[in-house]
Design a protein around this motif. Structure first.
Motif, PDB file in Angstrom:
ATOM      1  N   GLY A 266       0.820  -1.211   0.000  1.00 44.70           N
ATOM      2  CA  GLY A 266       0.000   0.000   0.000  1.00 44.70           C
ATOM      3  C   GLY A 266       0.846   1.250   0.000  1.00 44.70           C
ATOM      4  N   VAL A 267       0.298   2.336   0.545  1.00 49.77           N
ATOM      5  CA  VAL A 267       1.013   3.603   0.628  1.00 49.77           C
ATOM      6  C   VAL A 267       0.760   4.245   1.994  1.00 49.77           C
ATOM      7  N   VAL A 268       1.768   4.953   2.472  1.00 54.07           N
ATOM      8  CA  VAL A 268       1.651   5.762   3.687  1.00 54.07           C
ATOM      9  C   VAL A 268       1.846   7.212   3.269  1.00 54.07           C
ATOM     10  N   ILE A 269       0.857   8.043   3.580  1.00 55.26           N
ATOM     11  CA  ILE A 269       0.844   9.420   3.087  1.00 55.26           C
ATOM     12  C   ILE A 269       0.799  10.379   4.268  1.00 55.26           C
TER      13      ILE A 269
ATOM     14  N   GLY B 186      -9.326   8.450  -5.329  1.00 52.70           N
ATOM     15  CA  GLY B 186      -9.685   8.555  -6.740  1.00 52.70           C
ATOM     16  C   GLY B 186      -8.549   8.111  -7.639  1.00 52.70           C
ATOM     17  N   ILE B 187      -7.321   8.484  -7.297  1.00 49.79           N
ATOM     18  CA  ILE B 187      -6.164   8.068  -8.087  1.00 49.79           C
ATOM     19  C   ILE B 187      -5.995   6.557  -8.033  1.00 49.79           C
ATOM     20  N   ILE B 188      -6.137   5.978  -6.831  1.00 54.90           N
ATOM     21  CA  ILE B 188      -6.012   4.527  -6.693  1.00 54.90           C
ATOM     22  C   ILE B 188      -7.074   3.818  -7.534  1.00 54.90           C
ATOM     23  N   ALA B 189      -8.312   4.309  -7.464  1.00 56.24           N
ATOM     24  CA  ALA B 189      -9.415   3.674  -8.196  1.00 56.24           C
ATOM     25  C   ALA B 189      -9.217   3.776  -9.704  1.00 56.24           C
ATOM     26  N   ARG B 190      -8.806   4.949 -10.179  1.00 57.38           N
ATOM     27  CA  ARG B 190      -8.609   5.122 -11.620  1.00 57.38           C
ATOM     28  C   ARG B 190      -7.477   4.243 -12.145  1.00 57.38           C
TER      29      ARG B 190
ATOM     30  N   GLY C  14      -6.990   1.282 -11.170  1.00 60.39           N
ATOM     31  CA  GLY C  14      -7.410  -0.112 -11.087  1.00 60.39           C
ATOM     32  C   GLY C  14      -7.066  -0.789  -9.779  1.00 60.39           C
ATOM     33  N   GLY C  15      -6.593  -0.033  -8.797  1.00 63.67           N
ATOM     34  CA  GLY C  15      -6.244  -0.622  -7.512  1.00 63.67           C
ATOM     35  C   GLY C  15      -7.469  -0.915  -6.659  1.00 63.67           C
ATOM     36  N   ASN C  16      -7.362  -1.947  -5.839  1.00 65.51           N
ATOM     37  CA  ASN C  16      -8.447  -2.316  -4.932  1.00 65.51           C
ATOM     38  C   ASN C  16      -8.000  -2.073  -3.499  1.00 65.51           C
ATOM     39  N   ILE C  17      -8.674  -1.169  -2.807  1.00 70.87           N
ATOM     40  CA  ILE C  17      -8.290  -0.795  -1.443  1.00 70.87           C
ATOM     41  C   ILE C  17      -8.841  -1.813  -0.448  1.00 70.87           C
ATOM     42  N   VAL C  18      -7.955  -2.397   0.334  1.00 66.52           N
ATOM     43  CA  VAL C  18      -8.345  -3.342   1.374  1.00 66.52           C
ATOM     44  C   VAL C  18      -8.792  -2.604   2.623  1.00 66.52           C
TER      45      VAL C  18
ATOM     46  N   ALA D  88      -1.589  15.173   9.228  1.00 65.84           N
ATOM     47  CA  ALA D  88      -2.391  13.958   9.230  1.00 65.84           C
ATOM     48  C   ALA D  88      -1.615  12.834   8.555  1.00 65.84           C
ATOM     49  N   CYS D  89      -2.039  11.611   8.825  1.00 60.83           N
ATOM     50  CA  CYS D  89      -1.438  10.435   8.214  1.00 60.83           C
ATOM     51  C   CYS D  89      -2.557   9.550   7.671  1.00 60.83           C
ATOM     52  N   THR D  90      -2.453   9.179   6.411  1.00 61.39           N
ATOM     53  CA  THR D  90      -3.411   8.264   5.793  1.00 61.39           C
ATOM     54  C   THR D  90      -2.666   7.041   5.290  1.00 61.39           C
ATOM     55  N   ILE D  91      -3.155   5.875   5.693  1.00 58.54           N
ATOM     56  CA  ILE D  91      -2.553   4.605   5.292  1.00 58.54           C
ATOM     57  C   ILE D  91      -3.571   3.823   4.486  1.00 58.54           C
ATOM     58  N   LEU D  92      -3.220   3.485   3.253  1.00 60.64           N
ATOM     59  CA  LEU D  92      -4.064   2.656   2.413  1.00 60.64           C
ATOM     60  C   LEU D  92      -3.377   1.323   2.178  1.00 60.64           C
ATOM     61  N   GLU D  93      -4.088   0.238   2.474  1.00 52.50           N
ATOM     62  CA  GLU D  93      -3.608  -1.091   2.145  1.00 52.50           C
ATOM     63  C   GLU D  93      -4.360  -1.559   0.906  1.00 52.50           C
ATOM     64  N   THR D  94      -3.634  -2.177  -0.007  1.00 54.60           N
ATOM     65  CA  THR D  94      -4.207  -2.568  -1.291  1.00 54.60           C
ATOM     66  C   THR D  94      -3.870  -4.023  -1.592  1.00 54.60           C
TER      67      THR D  94
END
Length: 221
Positions: free
Chosen positions: A148-151, A165-169, A171-175, A188-194
């Motif tokens: 994933g990504v840590v932002i 929106g960037i992840i979805a466009r 083709g990524g699937n967010i877990v 702030a910190c946003t963590i997306l797992e994919t």
């Protein structure tokens, strides 16, 4: 409660302890990735049993191995001090009482090749599993079970929707998505797992968004 086969058998690792060795390598490796794959210097603040019994279990060598990018089954772990010195990576250890922290906790201050410092606090919770609970002073939860990504970004309306929106466009699937902030309008910190690693072009597109401070691509720990 569900128990995984991994929890029963434990990780593939160089011993002697899944909590003090395998977990420590994973914690250090998380820091390695948050520094973009190059740690120039590291200060490790050891809490609880990491401080009291960690040296006997190789926690110190495992943490250094992790910030060098090694995985739990890397036989070079036992020589991590020497390898770090050969690569010009400085490191030190201190004991630190961290109120309310898990007994197997480390606070790391890591400086990357550009001189940027990243702080992260993590804990080894058993069977080689870990949790990163704080990044740059912001509470979070990163397990390393998925890529994933840590932002790091400023808290501002629309930032998270732009990221997803960037992840979805792409083709990524967010877990999962976890978000925390110091205060309204603050860091702030946003963590997306994919399900799969986020492509480099998507990482760069997120990095170019307004209010973004840093973006780091994460692999499974």
């Amino acid at each position: 409660m569900h128990t995984s086969l991994f929890q029963v058998l434990g990780p593939v690792m160089i011993g002697p302890s899944s909590s003090h060795t395998a977990g420590a390598i994973k914690l250090g490796r998380a820091g390695y990735m948050l520094c973009g794959g190059h740690v120039a210097s590291a200060i490790f603040y050891l809490h609880g049993s990491f401080a009291k019994t960690g040296l006997g279990h190789g926690t110190d060598k495992a943490l250094v191995a992790g910030v060098l990018g090694m995985k739990t089954d890397d036989e070079r772990m036992k020589h991590s001090f020497e390898i770090a010195r050969q690569q010009g990576v400085s490191f030190s250890f201190q004991e630190k009482e961290i109120p309310g922290a898990h007994p197997n906790t480390v606070l790391m201050e890591l400086t990357d090749a550009q001189g940027v410092t990243v702080t992260l606090q993590g804990q080894s919770i058993g069977a080689g599993e870990v949790e990163i609970t704080r990044i740059d002073g912001v509470e979070c939860l990163l397990t390393g079970d998925y890529p994933g990504v840590v932002i790091s970004h400023m808290d501002h309306p629309g930032v998270i929707s732009n990221i997803t929106g960037i992840i979805a466009r792409g083709g990524g699937n967010i877990v999962s998505l976890r978000h925390a902030r110091r205060a309204r309008g603050d860091l702030a910190c946003t963590i997306l797992e994919t399900d799969a690693p986020v492509p480099g072009e998507d990482v760069e597109a997120i990095r170019a968004l307004p209010y973004i401070r840093s973006v780091q691509s994460m692999q499974r720990l």
